[in-house]
Design a protein around this motif. Structure first.
Motif, short mmCIF file in Angstrom:
data_model
loop_
_atom_site.label_atom_id
_atom_site.label_comp_id
_atom_site.label_asym_id
_atom_site.label_seq_id
_atom_site.Cartn_x
_atom_site.Cartn_y
_atom_site.Cartn_z
N LYS A 43 0.93 -1.23 0.06
CA LYS A 43 -0.12 0.04 -0.03
C LYS A 43 0.76 1.07 -0.13
O LYS A 43 0.54 2.25 -0.77
N ASP A 44 1.86 1.38 0.83
CA ASP A 44 2.93 2.42 0.91
C ASP A 44 4.04 1.99 0.56
O ASP A 44 4.40 0.86 1.03
N ASP A 45 5.00 2.51 -0.40
CA ASP A 45 6.25 1.99 -0.70
C ASP A 45 7.10 3.36 -0.83
O ASP A 45 6.64 4.44 -0.98
N ILE A 46 8.40 3.07 -0.75
CA ILE A 46 9.54 4.17 -0.95
C ILE A 46 10.00 4.14 -2.33
O ILE A 46 10.29 3.19 -2.96
N TYR A 47 10.08 5.28 -2.92
CA TYR A 47 10.50 5.30 -4.21
C TYR A 47 11.58 6.50 -4.05
O TYR A 47 11.94 7.47 -3.18
N ILE A 48 12.38 6.69 -5.23
CA ILE A 48 13.53 7.77 -5.43
C ILE A 48 13.49 8.31 -6.79
O ILE A 48 13.05 7.59 -7.83
N SER A 49 13.51 9.67 -7.01
CA SER A 49 13.49 10.28 -8.07
C SER A 49 14.81 11.07 -8.33
O SER A 49 15.28 11.94 -7.29
N ARG A 50 15.55 10.82 -9.25
CA ARG A 50 17.15 11.16 -9.10
C ARG A 50 16.88 12.63 -9.81
O ARG A 50 16.46 12.84 -11.06
N TRP A 51 17.98 13.50 -9.27
CA TRP A 51 18.00 15.01 -9.85
C TRP A 51 19.33 14.75 -11.14
O TRP A 51 20.18 14.39 -10.82
N GLN A 52 18.74 14.91 -12.25
CA GLN A 52 19.47 14.61 -13.56
C GLN A 52 19.58 15.99 -14.61
O GLN A 52 18.55 16.20 -15.13
#
Length: 306
Positions: free
Chosen positions: A165-174
């Motif tokens: 239901k809840d997950d951890i994500y990453i968004s990379r600064w590129q």
């Protein structure tokens, strides 16, 4: 190659006094959660909430001559839900979460998005709130932003495409913008609930919350994962007692300079006793660990070994 080892300094079940409330002055608020502090240790931001947590505002305090000021609301305070502040390393950008509309053309609440305000320096005026936009924000709920030194953004997402239901994500600064969010692997996420992730400056360890796990102490617990020699996340481990209890522990924030862990807990150690006056009762209920959300702190060494 950097490896990490976790050391709980002199903490034991018999030495619970090492875990203390961050600031007893915050006991004036019923629920206090999601905390961050500046690099210099002279500003702290946190969320204050109503009894049922359906009203939520971000407040701050400043330190001068080793004394914390009275709490004040952030200038962008409104009738919408604001929570989960995270201050950038240079202190010039404060990320937070809100259900406020995208612009002034409507008063209709949006789903929860990640927003930010900016300033030119410490003590300077904050800008108006800005929505961080796609590809991070969507028509789903995004929560709990945390930024590494290279501006990579970690956050919680409620998505049908995740593992739970809840997950951890990453968004990379590129190249000056954020990439499409990526789901962290099964050593972090699971079919359950993973949320409230704090990422270290060098992205070599991550602290986060899990809910009702088999190896948990009860309710929500804090976990840690470190990167191995190949840059992959190792299987997350429960930090254990006495930081975790049978009550809810969540919203970790780690001050790397001072090796201090701040976290929210609903721990409760109130016991029936005789009171001499109503004022004694009030002090005991309000000042102690009473089952409401409060900010706690403890020394926690995370040693980097080369």
């Amino acid at each position: 190659m950097v490896m990490l080892i976790l050391v709980l300094t002199q903490l034991s079940a018999q030495n619970e006094t090492k875990i203390t409330q961050f600031n007893s002055a915050l006991n004036q608020f019923l629920n206090v959660r999601d905390f961050c502090i500046s690099e210099e240790g002279d500003e702290a931001f946190f969320t204050i909430q109503s009894p049922l947590q359906d009203i939520s505002q971000i407040a701050y305090i400043t330190k001068k001559d080793n004394q914390w000021s009275e709490a004040k609301l952030m200038p962008f305070s409104s009738s919408y839900m604001d929570l989960e502040p995270f201050l950038s390393q240079d202190g010039k950008r404060l990320f937070f979460v809100s259900d406020r509309p995208l612009d002034d053309s409507t008063e209709q609440k949006k789903d929860f998005d990640i927003w930010y305000v900016e300033r030119s320096g410490n003590g300077k005026e904050w800008s108006s709130p800005k929505n961080i936009g796609p590809p991070i924000n969507s028509d789903l709920n995004e929560f709990y932003p945390s930024i590494s030194a290279n501006n990579n953004l970690y956050f919680t997402l409620e998505s049908p495409n995740g593992m739970g239901k809840d997950d951890i994500y990453i968004s990379r600064w590129q190249n000056g913008s954020y990439s499409t969010p990526e789901l962290l692997d099964e050593n972090i996420n699971s079919s359950g609930y993973e949320f409230n992730a704090f990422i270290s400056k060098r992205e070599d360890f991550i602290l986060f919350s899990r809910y009702n796990e088999e190896d948990g102490l009860g309710s929500g617990d804090l976990y840690i994962s470190v990167k191995d020699e190949n840059g992959k996340w190792e299987k997350a481990k429960n930090i254990g007692a006495p930081i975790n209890t049978k009550y809810m522990e969540y919203c970790p924030y780690y001050d790397e300079r001072n090796q201090t862990l701040y976290f929210t807990s609903k721990r409760n150690d109130l016991l029936p006793k005789q009171f001499n006056a109503v004022s004694d009762f009030k002090d005991y209920i309000n000042e102690g660990n009473n089952g409401l959300s409060k900010i706690y702190m403890t020394q926690l060494k995370i040693n980097r070994l080369k």
